[in-house]
Design an enzyme around this catalytic site. Structure first.
Site, mmCIF file in Angstrom:
data_model
loop_
_atom_site.group_PDB
_atom_site.id
_atom_site.type_symbol
_atom_site.label_atom_id
_atom_site.label_comp_id
_atom_site.label_asym_id
_atom_site.label_seq_id
_atom_site.Cartn_x
_atom_site.Cartn_y
_atom_site.Cartn_z
ATOM 1 C CB SER A 216 -1.022 -0.005 1.326
ATOM 2 O OG SER A 216 -1.403 -0.890 1.183
ATOM 3 C CD GLU B 233 -1.347 4.004 -7.059
ATOM 4 O OE1 GLU B 233 -1.979 4.887 -7.498
ATOM 5 O OE2 GLU B 233 -1.267 3.212 -6.025
ATOM 6 C CG ASN C 284 -2.676 3.719 -0.156
ATOM 7 O OD1 ASN C 284 -4.509 3.861 -0.269
ATOM 8 N ND2 ASN C 284 -2.654 2.873 -0.519
#
Ligand code: 3HC
Length: 294
Positions: free
Chosen positions: A119, A152, A190
């Protein structure tokens, strides 16, 4: 190189979602549990999700069976040996990730691509634990991975251009949209989403509105599918907290730091949906705002 077989390390929510998303598009998958033991939970979760689609008439029972049969459930890392692509989706701990990548590097065939679904951690740090930095990339999926369309794609300065092209082609093959991003903490989503959820928690701390009010406002006022507190519960408050800490450490901006209430909930083991209590109480159907939080 066309990616026909993948190995996913980590049988949690994300790993199982990535495995299902790939198997749904005809890719063979080894779903490898990162800690030893039976993979019943991951298998049952995938079967349950597919079962719902069958009930809704969106998938035939045969197709659901075929998707599951394309996934090998195991806790043996050697199952990654013949994978064209290895995707790590385990706990957000850089030391553990580096150790697993060092092991996988010795097992995955020469020419196989190694990828992390981290993440917020740095792809370059993990890459350095292997001897194939040219064949290492970040592939960041979103929760729920079966439905969310974005991945991504994060090359580093050492990633070979052919690996970027193969990774992009794989993402498209499984029906998702790749966006190329530089290897900076939090990438795009994020980096923007975590401070937003943290600010929603600060609004709650400030008494700006109650839990349902904050969520309803963002759902109806910004057309988001879920409000920020609901989303934080969905992702897992421990994960939101870790992402926030990583962003704060990397950029030093106060607005990125975890709010006190988030830290308190995580310390108490109140982690959102997975523990049945977060900003909402999931023991009720439908879930109701957590009474302890006002
Ligand atoms: N495979 C394919 N489709 C599936 C499926 C599966 N396994 N399971 C369900 N679906 C379908 C359903 O059939 C349904 O389709 P329909 O509307 O045409 O019938 C659709 O997906 C939605 O399912 P539900 O009705 O169960 O759920 P909702 O409509 O309430 O949507 C949601 C749920 C997709 C989670 C939505 O609320 C949402 O988009 N929330 C925001 C999620 C988000 O922002 N995620 C990103 C988090 S950040 C992150 O992941 C980064 C990480 O690093 C932490």
């Amino acid at each position: 190189m066309s990616i026909e077989k993948i190995a996913v390390l980590g049988g949690g929510q994300m790993g199982a979602g990535i495995a299902e998303a790939a198997a749904s598009r005809g890719i063979s998958v080894a779903l490898i549990k990162a800690t030893p033991g039976p993979s019943d939970k991951a298998k049952a979760g995938i079967e349950k999700g597919l079962g719902r689609l069958v009930e809704k008439g969106k998938l035939s029972a045969d197709d659901a069976g075929a998707i599951v049969s394309r996934i090998t459930f195991t806790d043996d890392l050697n199952a990654a040996a013949d994978a064209d692509l290895f995707v790590e989706s385990i706990v957000e701990d850089i030391a553990i990730k580096k150790q697993k990548f060092a092991e996988a590097d010795k097992i995955v065939k020469a020419g196989g691509i190694l990828a992390s679904n981290t993440s917020t951690l740095c792809i370059g740090d993990m890459q350095a634990a292997t001897e194939r930095s040219d064949r290492f990339i970040g592939l960041h999926f979103f929760n729920p991975a079966t439905m969310m369309k974005l991945v991504e794609v994060i090359p580093t300065d050492s990633t070979d251009a052919s690996v970027v092209a193969d990774a992009v082609a794989f993402v498209e093959t499984i029906g998702k949209t790749p966006v190329l991003v530089k290897d900076r903490t939090g990438f795009i989503v994020n980096r923007l989403l975590t401070p937003y959820m943290c600010d929603a928690i600060r609004c709650l701390e400030d008494g700006l509105a109650d839990i349902a009010g904050i969520d309803t406002a963002m759902q109806l006022g910004a057309n988001h599918p879920m409000g920020p507190l609901s989303l934080a519960d969905y992702i897992g408050l421990d994960i939101v907290n870790a992402m926030s800490e990583n962003l704060f450490e990397a950029f030093g901006k106060d607005y990125m730091a975890p709010p006190a209430l988030l830290k308190k909930l995580v310390a108490a083991g109140t982690l959102g949906r997975k523990t049945k209590l977060g900003f909402y109480d999931y023991s009720e159907r439908p879930p109701v705002p957590n009474k302890e939080l006002g």
